[in-house]
Design an enzyme around this catalytic site. Structure first.
Site, mmCIF file in Angstrom:
data_model
loop_
_atom_site.group_PDB
_atom_site.id
_atom_site.type_symbol
_atom_site.label_atom_id
_atom_site.label_comp_id
_atom_site.label_asym_id
_atom_site.label_seq_id
_atom_site.Cartn_x
_atom_site.Cartn_y
_atom_site.Cartn_z
ATOM 1 N N GLN A 111 0.829 -1.207 0.000
ATOM 2 C CA GLN A 111 0.000 0.000 0.000
ATOM 3 C C GLN A 111 0.866 1.261 0.000
ATOM 4 O O GLN A 111 0.513 2.268 -0.616
ATOM 5 C CB GLN A 111 -0.922 -0.013 1.232
ATOM 6 N N LYS A 126 -2.683 -0.856 6.502
ATOM 7 C CA LYS A 126 -3.660 -1.925 6.267
ATOM 8 C C LYS A 126 -4.137 -2.439 7.602
ATOM 9 O O LYS A 126 -3.432 -2.319 8.611
ATOM 10 C CB LYS A 126 -3.025 -3.078 5.496
ATOM 11 N N ASP A 166 -11.712 -3.501 2.029
ATOM 12 C CA ASP A 166 -10.919 -4.480 1.285
ATOM 13 C C ASP A 166 -11.802 -5.730 1.262
ATOM 14 O O ASP A 166 -13.025 -5.610 1.433
ATOM 15 C CB ASP A 166 -9.554 -4.710 1.960
ATOM 16 N N SER A 382 -10.221 6.929 -3.343
ATOM 17 C CA SER A 382 -10.341 7.186 -1.899
ATOM 18 C C SER A 382 -9.690 8.524 -1.558
ATOM 19 O O SER A 382 -10.207 9.297 -0.756
ATOM 20 C CB SER A 382 -9.654 6.079 -1.089
HETATM 21 O O1 2IT Z 1 -5.900 -2.536 -1.608
HETATM 22 C C1 2IT Z 1 -6.365 -1.384 -1.664
HETATM 23 O O2 2IT Z 1 -5.780 -0.478 -2.263
HETATM 24 C C2 2IT Z 1 -7.640 -1.124 -0.996
HETATM 25 N N1 2IT Z 1 -8.188 -2.043 -0.404
HETATM 26 C C3 2IT Z 1 -8.244 0.252 -1.010
HETATM 27 C C4 2IT Z 1 -7.645 1.089 0.055
HETATM 28 C C5 2IT Z 1 -8.286 2.446 0.218
HETATM 29 O O3 2IT Z 1 -7.864 3.128 1.174
HETATM 30 O O4 2IT Z 1 -9.164 2.826 -0.552
#
Ligand code: 2IT
Length: 450
Positions: A111, A126, A166, A382
């Site tokens: 991430q 996460k 997620d 997001s």
């Molecule tokens: O894996 C990912 O990028 C997501 N589950 C979205 C994470 C988000 O903060 O929108």
């Protein structure tokens, strides 16, 4: 390979032998950025890589909830605030029984670089829980989410850490989580979560964003090869939110998605899941049923269901694994290569084992695109949701879509350019790692050692 990179990889392997997914992503990312480390001896002096593989903060918490029969259950909650150098921690929550520290750490590490690639100011995080939502009632889900947020709310905030969905966490769960946050804090800070409902600050097109973004990225790859998407067949795995977004965009652009998969097996629809709105909408019903079965699609539309199998033997122009980590291993990669597939476009986080990934990248006629670039449109939107919340306004669907499309074009461009700059040709995997890493590295160097 660069000696410092090798040493850090070996140290991570030794220290985290019990966290295989985390070791896997560290090896993949650090070996990709080795040519950059060669050019920056100051990184070793500042021990940048060891700092980079150590989460800034990671914690667990107890989540206790009561089922509809009055039985009490206890799960483990997690949040890993991996790297906050370029912005508030940002990343999804996963509710799935196999969630453990290794999975949460690998996702947080990925991430960090993915968020960097979006060009927006978001650090990497996460979280989640080993809770299994399968077959749980709405009331049970609500009580679980309320308990989860009661433990987490002190450690997040619009400028601190912004969770999202997620696997196992969609709009419904985000609603319950937000309600509990608001109740506990007594403030209306809707920027604390993304993926919200439209009535309380959600962004138009956020549900579609990951799938749409993946297809926009694919369009750039096809353009690079002088091809178009019209009439192409696509084999995908998964049938959740991301797969749905891919099918919806494929339908608009005239591509045919011929497979979906679930834990029970895969379905093959020769006319295309993307051939009718009824089929695409049925994916939402399947997800909302909480049954977690893709066979329902075959039963409804009279297509073939292959129990217990993955769709990787199917001949298609494009492969897009959109289910979960390590969905494609070496044996399956060999089948994909033997079928003469030209485009292998990762969508789920780390869907390919490292040996399979390197094998596919070596195929002379295959182009491999990495998930941290391809699926970045999800967290990208997001980020746009956070912008809308802080501006206290709502953008139109067209505005969001245009920004998303531009973002994906740019992610492909900076990845291709980074690979080119290091003499690696059109290597999108290395390019994404190099481009994503550079900004985080620069921010960490400029902020001093800690
Ligand atoms: O894996 C990912 O990028 C997501 N589950 C979205 C994470 C988000 O903060 O929108």
């Amino acid at each position: 390979m660069n000696a410092y990179v090798s040493r850090v990889i070996e140290a991570v392997k030794a220290k985290y032998s019990h966290e295989p997914e985390f070791v896997q992503t560290v090896e993949e990312v650090l070996s990709s950025v080795a040519p950059m480390i060669d050019q920056h001896p100051e990184y070793e002096k500042a021990d940048l890589l060891t700092r980079m593989v150590e989460p800034e903060r990671m914690f667990t918490f107890r989540v206790v909830w009561t089922d509809d029969q009055g039985q009490t259950h206890t799960n483990t909650g997690y949040r890993c605030q991996f790297n906050g150098a370029i912005g508030p921690y940002k990343g999804g929550l996963r509710f799935q029984p196999n969630v453990n520290p290794s999975i949460i750490k690998f996702l947080g590490f990925e991430q960090t670089f993915k968020n960097s690639l979006t060009g927006l100011p978001m650090g990497g995080a996460k979280g989640g829980s080993d809770f299994d939502p399968t077959g749980r009632s709405d009331a049970e889900i609500m009580r679980f989410c309320q308990s989860f947020m009661t433990a987490l709310y002190r450690y997040i905030g619009p400028d601190v850490d912004v969770p999202a969905g997620d696997m196992g966490v969609g709009g419904r769960e985000i609603g319950y989580l937000f309600g509990q946050y608001r109740r506990l804090k007594g403030v209306w800070e809707n920027g604390v979560l993304t993926g919200k409902g439209l009535s309380y600050g959600g962004s138009l097109n956020r549900p579609e964003a990951t799938g749409y973004g993946a297809v926009y990225y694919l369009l750039e790859v096809l353009k690079h090869e002088g091809e178009t998407i019209d009439g192409k067949t696509i084999a995908i795995s998964g049938f959740g939110n991301v797969a749905w977004g891919i099918c919806k965009k494929a339908m608009q652009l005239g591509a045919k998605v011929v497979t979906l998969s679930g834990p029970d097996g895969y379905i093959y629809d020769p006319d295309g899941v993307s051939s009718s709105e009824e089929k695409v909408n049925y994916m939402l019903e399947m997800r909302n049923s909480g049954r977690n079965r893709v066979q329902d699609y075959a039963d409804k539309f009279g297509v073939q269901f292959y129990p217990g199998e993955k769709p990787w033997g199917v001949k298609a122009d494009i492969i897009m694994p959109a289910a979960m980590q390590n969905d494609v291993n070496m044996e399956q990669a060999k089948r994909i290569a033997a079928n003469g597939v030209k485009y292998y476009i990762e969508v789920a986080n780390m869907p390919t084992t490292n040996d399979a990934l390197y094998f596919l990248m070596e195929q002379p006629n295959m182009i491999v695109a990495p998930s941290k670039a391809v699926n970045a449109g999800g967290v990208g939107v997001s980020g746009l949701e956070m912008s809308q919340n802080s501006e206290r306004l709502v953008w139109t669907a067209e505005e969001v879509d245009e920004q998303l499309h531009k973002m994906m074009i740019n992610i492909h461009k900076v990845s291709a350019e980074a690979a080119e700059a290091y003499g690696l040709g059109y290597n999108l995997v290395a390019g994404a790692n190099l481009a994503g890493f550079q900004k985080v590295a620069t921010a960490m160097m400029e902020q001093g050692t800690f």
